[in-house]
Motif scaffolding. Structure first.
Motif, PDB file in Angstrom:
ATOM      1  N   ALA A  30       0.951  -1.299  -0.136  1.00 25.32           N
ATOM      2  CA  ALA A  30      -0.061   0.078  -0.148  1.00 25.32           C
ATOM      3  C   ALA A  30       0.811   1.388  -0.036  1.00 25.32           C
ATOM      4  N   GLU A  31       1.906   1.161   0.713  1.00 27.77           N
ATOM      5  CA  GLU A  31       2.990   2.574   0.906  1.00 27.77           C
ATOM      6  C   GLU A  31       3.638   2.558  -0.485  1.00 27.77           C
ATOM      7  N   GLU A  33       2.541   1.819  -3.484  1.00 30.05           N
ATOM      8  CA  GLU A  33       1.160   2.165  -4.370  1.00 30.05           C
ATOM      9  C   GLU A  33       0.843   3.532  -4.018  1.00 30.05           C
ATOM     10  N   ARG A  34       0.940   4.104  -2.860  1.00 27.50           N
ATOM     11  CA  ARG A  34       0.375   5.360  -2.470  1.00 27.50           C
ATOM     12  C   ARG A  34       0.671   6.509  -3.464  1.00 27.50           C
TER      13      ARG A  34
END
Length: 54
Positions: A30-31, A33-34
């Motif tokens: 997630a980080e 792709e943030r």
């Protein structure tokens, strides 16, 4: 503690470790792709087709 209780306890520890590892992988993904806030709040210029509709 019996052998069965010991195995259950070890199994629970392994599952907890696997859950934590999965959680860390998801957070890392997630980080990666943030999208930074600066990129999501940038103003978009008016499009020519929008000007024609007015």
């Amino acid at each position: 503690m019996s052998d069965k209780d010991s195995r259950d306890s070890i199994g629970e520890q392994i599952q907890a470790a696997e859950r934590e590892a999965a959680k860390q992988r998801i957070l890392a993904q997630a980080e990666a792709e943030r999208i930074p806030v600066e990129e999501t709040t940038r103003a978009v210029p008016d499009r020519p087709w929008r000007r024609r509709e007015r």
